[in-house]
Design an enzyme around this catalytic site. Structure first.
Site, mmCIF file in Angstrom:
data_model
loop_
_atom_site.group_PDB
_atom_site.id
_atom_site.type_symbol
_atom_site.label_atom_id
_atom_site.label_comp_id
_atom_site.label_asym_id
_atom_site.label_seq_id
_atom_site.Cartn_x
_atom_site.Cartn_y
_atom_site.Cartn_z
ATOM 1 N N HIS A 100 -58.097 -10.755 15.648
ATOM 2 C CA HIS A 100 -56.746 -10.412 15.190
ATOM 3 C C HIS A 100 -56.655 -8.906 14.976
ATOM 4 O O HIS A 100 -57.625 -8.276 14.524
ATOM 5 C CB HIS A 100 -56.420 -11.132 13.885
ATOM 6 C CG HIS A 100 -56.664 -12.596 13.922
ATOM 7 N ND1 HIS A 100 -55.996 -13.444 14.781
ATOM 8 C CD2 HIS A 100 -57.515 -13.385 13.218
ATOM 9 C CE1 HIS A 100 -56.421 -14.681 14.588
ATOM 10 N NE2 HIS A 100 -57.346 -14.671 13.644
ATOM 11 N N GLU B 191 -58.213 -12.607 7.091
ATOM 12 C CA GLU B 191 -58.236 -13.986 6.605
ATOM 13 C C GLU B 191 -59.566 -14.305 5.942
ATOM 14 O O GLU B 191 -60.510 -13.519 5.996
ATOM 15 C CB GLU B 191 -58.004 -14.946 7.775
ATOM 16 C CG GLU B 191 -59.061 -14.853 8.849
ATOM 17 C CD GLU B 191 -58.686 -15.633 10.100
ATOM 18 O OE1 GLU B 191 -58.107 -16.720 9.982
ATOM 19 O OE2 GLU B 191 -58.983 -15.153 11.208
ATOM 20 N N HIS C 206 -64.356 -13.762 16.105
ATOM 21 C CA HIS C 206 -64.778 -14.949 15.377
ATOM 22 C C HIS C 206 -64.359 -16.222 16.114
ATOM 23 O O HIS C 206 -63.514 -16.189 17.006
ATOM 24 C CB HIS C 206 -64.187 -14.962 13.965
ATOM 25 C CG HIS C 206 -62.687 -14.954 13.964
ATOM 26 N ND1 HIS C 206 -61.952 -13.791 14.062
ATOM 27 C CD2 HIS C 206 -61.780 -15.957 13.878
ATOM 28 C CE1 HIS C 206 -60.659 -14.083 14.035
ATOM 29 N NE2 HIS C 206 -60.527 -15.392 13.925
ATOM 30 N N ARG D 198 -56.923 -14.150 22.242
ATOM 31 C CA ARG D 198 -58.031 -14.967 22.724
ATOM 32 C C ARG D 198 -58.946 -14.125 23.601
ATOM 33 O O ARG D 198 -58.515 -13.496 24.559
ATOM 34 C CB ARG D 198 -57.525 -16.164 23.530
ATOM 35 C CG ARG D 198 -56.929 -17.265 22.701
ATOM 36 C CD ARG D 198 -56.800 -18.565 23.510
ATOM 37 N NE ARG D 198 -55.776 -19.401 22.914
ATOM 38 C CZ ARG D 198 -54.522 -19.468 23.336
ATOM 39 N NH1 ARG D 198 -54.152 -18.769 24.386
ATOM 40 N NH2 ARG D 198 -53.651 -20.227 22.719
#
Length: 317
Positions: free
Chosen positions: A95, A112, A170, A190
């Site tokens: 991200h 996150e 990740h 992605r």
């Protein structure tokens, strides 16, 4: 004292399983339930306030930022909380930061954290790179399908926590259920998706060029978080960032009082067990595994009792 019970928006992504329906009291018309967006004001999936049957976004529009926190001045709700059931591995992804996201996507980035709720024997995830690499190595490993050899493989168990700053490559592995607290963003690049095909027989889109631009190419630093808080002295801080402050707690056939202030809302997610949530007027709310409650910012107290494990998320103060 206003306490709001939320119903999630649900997602049936191809890697999802059925544990959220079987164990966390979630409902869906789809065969699989990959994600339940428990606290969400994002356009891609908005939570519903059950005691009122209104969209969480409409509630925020009506009430204003004071229910988020007295000094909160951003143009959107800060966080998004999900349950995620990975029957199969998620794509390897990354991200962007706020700066990159606003410049290239007209949206915020995404930091996150994952709180591991379930992990089958041998379950693992990928968390950053296992050594410093170059952009050329990165690109080549994606092209020839060897990127997993460069990633930091972490075997996990229930109770583990991963703090994932924007820019960290990740992936959640198969056989893992997590509670994710993240920035209120849905931008994902992605990197690699194992050449899987969707239900229409097409490989899912990759975002390799952007992913390489935003990825940290060195192993992740070690994170530690001070446990001090003003909510309850028995809570454990799981992670703290510029966007969220997250705590876990457990009750064993007992009750505890919790403080809330005008500085921040409280989000309560029940991850196991059951109990009772009670406001200062004695009104009670049943707590079951998988439940999500939102308590607006205010100077007050509330009580939880029973045998349960829970997560409380707030603004960072």
């Amino acid at each position: 004292m206003e306490i709001l019970k939320l119903r999630p928006a649900t997602k049936d992504y191809l890697w999802g399983g059925t544990k959220l329906k079987e164990k966390y009291n979630k409902t869906s018309n789809e065969d699989v339930l990959a994600e339940a967006w428990e606290l969400s004001a994002h356009k891609d999936g908005v939570s519903i306030i059950e005691n009122g049957e209104i969209k969480f976004t409409d509630y925020l529009k009506e009430k204003g930022n004071s229910v988020i926190g007295k000094n909160y001045d951003k143009d959107r709700f800060p966080i998004l909380i999900k349950f995620i059931d990975a029957l199969k591995p998620l794509s390897i992804q990354v991200h962007p930061s706020d700066e990159y996201g606003l410049k290239h996507e007209n949206d915020y980035g995404k930091t996150e954290m994952w709180y591991i709720l379930e992990a089958e024997e041998g379950a693992f995830l990928y968390y950053g790179f296992n050594r410093e690499i170059t952009k050329e190595e990165y690109s080549k490993s994606i092209e020839d399908g060897t990127i997993e050899e460069l990633l930091n493989k972490v075997y996990v168990k229930p109770g583990d926590v991963m703090f994932i700053e924007s820019g960290t490559v990740h992936a959640i592995g198969a056989g893992i259920v997590i509670c994710e607290i993240q920035q209120n963003s849905n931008i994902t690049y992605r990197v690699y998706d194992y050449k899987r095909k969707d239900k229409d027989g097409n490989e899912r889109e990759l975002h390799v060029e952007k992913a390489i631009e935003v990825s940290r190419l060195t192993p992740n630093p070690k994170y530690s978080f001070d446990s001090k808080n003003s909510i309850n002295d028995k809570l454990t801080r799981l992670a703290k960032s510029d966007y969220f402050d997250v705590f876990s707690g457990e009750l064993k056939d007992e009750e505890e009082m919790f403080n809330i202030s005008e500085d921040s809302f409280h989000s309560i997610i029940v991850v196991d067990g059951e109990g009772i949530l009670e406001d200062e007027n004695g009104q009670t709310y049943k707590l079951l595994k998988g439940d999500s409650y939102f308590i607006p910012a205010q100077n007050n107290k509330y009580k939880m009792s029973g045998t349960l494990k829970y997560v409380i998320s707030t603004l960072p103060l």
